[in-house]
Design a protein around this motif. Structure first.
Motif, PDB file in Angstrom:
ATOM      1  N   ARG A   1       0.861  -1.182   0.000  1.00 20.77           N
ATOM      2  CA  ARG A   1       0.000   0.000   0.000  1.00 20.77           C
ATOM      3  C   ARG A   1       0.900   1.236   0.000  1.00 20.77           C
ATOM      4  O   ARG A   1       2.054   1.174   0.438  1.00 20.77           O
ATOM      5  CB  ARG A   1      -0.895  -0.006   1.239  1.00 20.77           C
ATOM      6  N   PRO A   2       0.413   2.378  -0.469  1.00 18.57           N
ATOM      7  CA  PRO A   2       1.262   3.582  -0.556  1.00 18.57           C
ATOM      8  C   PRO A   2       1.954   3.951   0.752  1.00 18.57           C
ATOM      9  O   PRO A   2       3.137   4.299   0.760  1.00 18.57           O
ATOM     10  CB  PRO A   2       0.297   4.680  -1.008  1.00 18.57           C
ATOM     11  N   GLU A   3       1.245   3.872   1.883  1.00 17.61           N
ATOM     12  CA  GLU A   3       1.861   4.230   3.166  1.00 17.61           C
ATOM     13  C   GLU A   3       2.930   3.211   3.582  1.00 17.61           C
ATOM     14  O   GLU A   3       3.941   3.571   4.184  1.00 17.61           O
ATOM     15  CB  GLU A   3       0.808   4.426   4.267  1.00 17.61           C
ATOM     16  N   GLU A   4       2.731   1.933   3.246  1.00 18.98           N
ATOM     17  CA  GLU A   4       3.743   0.910   3.514  1.00 18.98           C
ATOM     18  C   GLU A   4       4.976   1.143   2.646  1.00 18.98           C
ATOM     19  O   GLU A   4       6.112   1.054   3.121  1.00 18.98           O
ATOM     20  CB  GLU A   4       3.190  -0.489   3.245  1.00 18.98           C
ATOM     21  N   TYR A   5       4.746   1.456   1.376  1.00 22.23           N
ATOM     22  CA  TYR A   5       5.846   1.732   0.449  1.00 22.23           C
ATOM     23  C   TYR A   5       6.669   2.928   0.942  1.00 22.23           C
ATOM     24  O   TYR A   5       7.905   2.895   0.936  1.00 22.23           O
ATOM     25  CB  TYR A   5       5.312   1.990  -0.962  1.00 22.23           C
ATOM     26  N   HIS A   6       5.984   3.962   1.392  1.00 23.19           N
ATOM     27  CA  HIS A   6       6.666   5.168   1.878  1.00 23.19           C
ATOM     28  C   HIS A   6       7.617   4.837   3.029  1.00 23.19           C
ATOM     29  O   HIS A   6       8.753   5.314   3.068  1.00 23.19           O
ATOM     30  CB  HIS A   6       5.649   6.229   2.302  1.00 23.19           C
ATOM     31  N   VAL A   7       7.172   4.025   3.966  1.00 21.50           N
ATOM     32  CA  VAL A   7       8.009   3.678   5.120  1.00 21.50           C
ATOM     33  C   VAL A   7       9.078   2.662   4.738  1.00 21.50           C
ATOM     34  O   VAL A   7      10.274   2.880   4.957  1.00 21.50           O
ATOM     35  CB  VAL A   7       7.148   3.163   6.296  1.00 21.50           C
ATOM     36  N   LEU A   8       8.669   1.528   4.166  1.00 23.14           N
ATOM     37  CA  LEU A   8       9.614   0.442   3.890  1.00 23.14           C
ATOM     38  C   LEU A   8      10.635   0.766   2.803  1.00 23.14           C
ATOM     39  O   LEU A   8      11.806   0.391   2.920  1.00 23.14           O
ATOM     40  CB  LEU A   8       8.854  -0.824   3.484  1.00 23.14           C
ATOM     41  N   ARG A   9      10.228   1.426   1.746  1.00 20.47           N
ATOM     42  CA  ARG A   9      11.118   1.621   0.595  1.00 20.47           C
ATOM     43  C   ARG A   9      11.700   3.037   0.516  1.00 20.47           C
ATOM     44  O   ARG A   9      12.745   3.238  -0.069  1.00 20.47           O
ATOM     45  CB  ARG A   9      10.387   1.299  -0.714  1.00 20.47           C
ATOM     46  N   GLN A  10      10.998   4.029   1.106  1.00 15.33           N
ATOM     47  CA  GLN A  10      11.470   5.408   1.027  1.00 15.33           C
ATOM     48  C   GLN A  10      11.940   5.943   2.377  1.00 15.33           C
ATOM     49  O   GLN A  10      12.162   7.139   2.515  1.00 15.33           O
ATOM     50  CB  GLN A  10      10.360   6.311   0.464  1.00 15.33           C
ATOM     51  N   LYS A  11      12.052   5.054   3.365  1.00  7.86           N
ATOM     52  CA  LYS A  11      12.564   5.392   4.698  1.00  7.86           C
ATOM     53  C   LYS A  11      11.710   6.434   5.414  1.00  7.86           C
ATOM     54  O   LYS A  11      12.209   7.293   6.137  1.00  7.86           O
ATOM     55  CB  LYS A  11      14.021   5.837   4.627  1.00  7.86           C
ATOM     56  N   GLY A  12      10.410   6.360   5.206  1.00  6.81           N
ATOM     57  CA  GLY A  12       9.498   7.262   5.886  1.00  6.81           C
ATOM     58  C   GLY A  12       9.273   6.834   7.328  1.00  6.81           C
ATOM     59  O   GLY A  12       9.778   5.808   7.780  1.00  6.81           O
ATOM     60  N   THR A  13       8.483   7.631   8.036  1.00  5.47           N
ATOM     61  CA  THR A  13       8.149   7.346   9.438  1.00  5.47           C
ATOM     62  C   THR A  13       6.671   7.631   9.654  1.00  5.47           C
ATOM     63  O   THR A  13       6.174   8.667   9.209  1.00  5.47           O
ATOM     64  CB  THR A  13       8.973   8.241  10.390  1.00  5.47           C
ATOM     65  N   GLU A  14       5.991   6.704  10.330  1.00  2.00           N
ATOM     66  CA  GLU A  14       4.595   6.979  10.670  1.00  2.00           C
ATOM     67  C   GLU A  14       4.563   7.916  11.882  1.00  2.00           C
ATOM     68  O   GLU A  14       5.529   7.997  12.640  1.00  2.00           O
ATOM     69  CB  GLU A  14       3.851   5.672  10.950  1.00  2.00           C
ATOM     70  N   ARG A  15       3.468   8.621  12.041  1.00  3.69           N
ATOM     71  CA  ARG A  15       3.324   9.539  13.168  1.00  3.69           C
ATOM     72  C   ARG A  15       3.346   8.771  14.482  1.00  3.69           C
ATOM     73  O   ARG A  15       2.780   7.680  14.575  1.00  3.69           O
ATOM     74  CB  ARG A  15       2.022  10.336  13.037  1.00  3.69           C
TER      75      ARG A  15
END
Length: 139
Positions: free
Chosen positions: A21-35
């Motif tokens: 899912r887009p939010e999973e991709y953001h964290v796992l592949r783009q090194k994002g962070t959830e709030r």
């Protein structure tokens, strides 16, 4: 062969974009962070089971190593041997240690040592819920 691609460090980004899912991709592949405080596993303290990589399914943490650090993300004091890689992270103008899945390279979060938690390792793996899935033990 099932026709499913191997999900590891060699998996092309277009495959990850289709799988996650887009939010999973953001964290796992783009090194994002959830709030902080928003993740589904932040306050889950199961008795038995394992937390696996949401990307590739590799077991990462046992339920017994999860503890309440009060940081707003799931915290673990140790990982399953060989499952997590550590990398120097100099973003945000400070030195941190990023943790990734050793199989697929998915971003999990960061590890902090020596904070004084009463755990066997005095280490806190601060992990995004979007990076992991909980699998209860078979009883």
């Amino acid at each position: 062969m099932s026709g499913e691609p191997t999900l590891d460090k060699s998996t092309p980004e277009n495959v990850w974009k289709q799988k996650l899912r887009p939010e999973e991709y953001h964290v796992l592949r783009q090194k994002g962070t959830e709030r902080p405080g928003t993740g589904e596993y932040n306050k889950l303290y199961p008795e038995d089971g394992v937390f696996v990589c949401r990307g590739c399914g590799q077991p990462l943490y046992t339920a017994e190593t999860k503890f309440n650090s009060g940081c707003g993300w799931p915290a673990f004091y140790d990982f399953i041997p060989g499952s997590v890689d550590k990398h120097e992270d100099l973003t945000l103008g400070m030195r941190r240690v990023e943790i990734t899945c050793s199989k697929c390279g998915g971003h999990l979060g960061h590890v902090f040592d020596g904070e004084g938690f009463p755990t066997p390792t005095d280490s806190r793996h601060c992990v995004n819920s979007l990076s992991i899935k909980f699998q209860p033990a078979n009883k």
